[in-house]
Design an enzyme around this catalytic site. Sequence first.
Site, PDB file in Angstrom:
ATOM      1  N   HIS A   1       0.854  -1.198   0.000  1.00 54.08           N
ATOM      2  CA  HIS A   1       0.000   0.000   0.000  1.00 54.08           C
ATOM      3  C   HIS A   1       0.882   1.238   0.000  1.00 54.08           C
ATOM      4  O   HIS A   1       1.951   1.263   0.613  1.00 54.08           O
ATOM      5  CB  HIS A   1      -0.890  -0.007   1.253  1.00 54.08           C
TER       6      HIS A   1
ATOM      7  N   ASN B   1       0.411   5.785  -0.124  1.00 52.10           N
ATOM      8  CA  ASN B   1      -0.456   6.952  -0.186  1.00 52.10           C
ATOM      9  C   ASN B   1       0.367   8.194   0.114  1.00 52.10           C
ATOM     10  O   ASN B   1       1.076   8.241   1.120  1.00 52.10           O
ATOM     11  CB  ASN B   1      -1.610   6.838   0.830  1.00 52.10           C
TER      12      ASN B   1
END
Length: 342
Positions: free
Chosen positions: A112, A114
């Site tokens: 992940h 971000n």
Amino acid sequence: MFKEPPKNSREKTKNLLLTLQNKICSGLENIDEKGKFIEESWIRDEGGGGRSRVLKNGSIFEQAGVNFSEVQGKELPQSIVSQRPEAKGHEWFATGTSMVLHPKNPYIPTVHLNYRYFEAGPVWWFGGGADLTPFYPYLSDVRNFHNEHKKACEKVDNDLHKVFKPWCDEYFFLKHRNESRGIGGIFYDYQDGSGNIYRGNNQNGEASKASQSISKSNLNWDNLFSLAENCGQAFLPSYLPIIEKRASQTYSSREREFQLYRRGRYVEFNLVWDRGTIFGLQTNGRTESILMSLPPLARWEYGYKAKKGSREEFLTSIFTKPQDWLDDKDLEKFCLENNIFD
């Protein structure tokens, strides 16, 4: 109190994050060879929009999503006001690129990323990070991921990684399971170049202690922009070597079942604890894009216990707990002795 960002701050961060989305998608398509990202642009009624890219059923990735968004509004959601009450009453702007990759092969970790930027009147900040969630433990893979992100942080300031690593361990933690989502990486939020680097809620945690032991942040807007740029660029070299090493490893239904079981933990975190998911839903974001992070398949099993001494047991007993992955010699020795180093 708050230094004003440059006049072109919104356009500059938007272009950075669009470029990051493009580079990541290109790198992932190249290594997958079969899969291609399908792009869908969308507009938010309250202001702004984005472009969502999803790759499905590739040779490497069962599902991969890389999203960009640029949204604005008049009323801040409670999840932001509770953290930064001084932003209340101002129109706001937020832009970010987020990514979650769910590989087919259980020996390739889920990952992940971000990176984001936020403005509300005189208030602004950067946030972001990347974290790795293996299903089968290999210390060399974990070290490569951590080392690339450590180097990226240290290009801006030698002290940042000392805070961002334990902050990541703290954030990606399933309190109801008392375990980490994965092996961590880096995480930071509310960085505006003032005060303590750590801006989380656990003042007794390792990240807070690390932050208190070093000088207060004196980074400016450009420094924090460079931090996002450096860390974003660190992703592909932190992850693609793992794919290259693990993609040819054969696996059976046992490994696949365990992968799906552990994916269940991923779902639990994203729906219960993740602030990004909560922010998106509270601001009437695009639900399809917000829930893109969820795996296409997952499973739950009541009372599951891994066989003692198995790779599955090493994963659940060691690789779901915060560790000093780069420098712990005892951990290195254990992994070498149990064939989970490389």
